[in-house]
Design an enzyme around this catalytic site. Structure first.
Site: not given
Ligand code: DGL
Length: 259
Positions: A73, A183
């Site tokens: 993440c 993301c």
């Molecule tokens: N997969 C997360 C990232 O890489 C998403 C973040 C979120 O939950 O806003 O930032």
């Protein structure tokens, strides 16, 4: 050598894009994936909240005997990885937007970056961007609403197309030739993005680089699993089991867990 599992966590199902890259490179490693979908999106939370959630996920993975943790993440990495590394005694692999390769390769001297608010406002992101963006226009765009739609299983919906059109417009107006996906949920948008972007715009994300880094850190710490038996891949979510199941390419078992 260690047969302990690799732990992977994300605010939800997006980190499965990283899980898939890791499996492609390290098929024999056992893995445990945590989707903290109940708390998604992390992107609009404060740094303190993101750190607290990252600690919660880390402690669960440590309790499940993981040898290394992949913070799959960008938002958690850019806000919490320093605290995690300072607090726990096992290796952490993080993910950050691939600004560097885009900035080094752009011909139009304009690149776009789509990421969460939490990532784009983080100190770590600013440091990397300042380092590589001299003479280059970096069009930053918060992907407000995208993670929630993907978590709802509405990746290919009309609402998503409208959001993406809005977010891409200033980038296309600036004549970007690279779009950085900052993301781990966003690689699932690539089919839609390919339909919307002119041919000369290349899309990049950091998934493969994270898998390579995971392998070299395991090697460095002599933690690679040298056994060639079939790997056990466990998935836990505190959200919708079916949505996580659907995004995985294989028919893995997914368990609901309150965490
Ligand atoms: N997969 C997360 C990232 O890489 C998403 C973040 C979120 O939950 O806003 O930032």
């Amino acid at each position: 050598m260690s047969i302990q599992p690799i732990g992977i966590f994300d605010s939800g199902i997006g980190g499965t894009s990283i899980f898939k890259e890791i499996k492609a490179l390290l098929p024999h490693e056992h893995t445990i994936y945590l989707a903290d979908s109940f708390n998604a999106p992390y992107g609009n939370k404060s740094k303190e909240e993101i750190i607290a959630l990252s600690i919660k996920n880390t402690e669960l993975l440590i309790a499940k005997d993981c040898k290394l943790i992949v913070v799959a993440c960008n938002t958690a990495t850019t806000n919490a990885i320093k605290t995690l590394r300072d607090t726990y005694d096992l290796p952490f692999i993080g993910i950050e937007p691939a600004i560097k390769p885009a900035a080094l390769s752009t011909q139009t001297k304009a690149i776009g970056i789509l990421a969460t608010k939490g990532t784009l406002t983080s100190e770590l992101f600013h440091k990397t961007t300042d380092l590589y963006s001299h003479g280059i226009q970096v069009i930053e765009q918060v992907g407000e609403g995208i993670v929630t739609l993907i978590e709802d299983g509405r990746t290919n919906s009309e609402e998503m197309k409208i959001l993406l059109q809005t977010y891409l417009k200033p980038m296309l107006d600036a004549n970007i030739d690279y779009l950085v996906l900052g993301c781990t949920h966003y690689p699932y948008l690539i089919p839609l993005l390919l339909d919307m972007l002119p041919n000369h715009v290349k899309i990049i994300d950091s998934g493969e680089a994270v898998a390579r880094q995971t392998k070299s850190v395991l090697e460095l710490h002599q933690l690679l699993n040298k056994q060639t038996s079939t790997a056990i891949n466990q998935f836990y979510t505190n959200g919708n089991v079916d949505v996580l199941k659907d995004i995985l390419d294989e028919n893995y078992n997914v368990d609901y867990l309150r965490f």
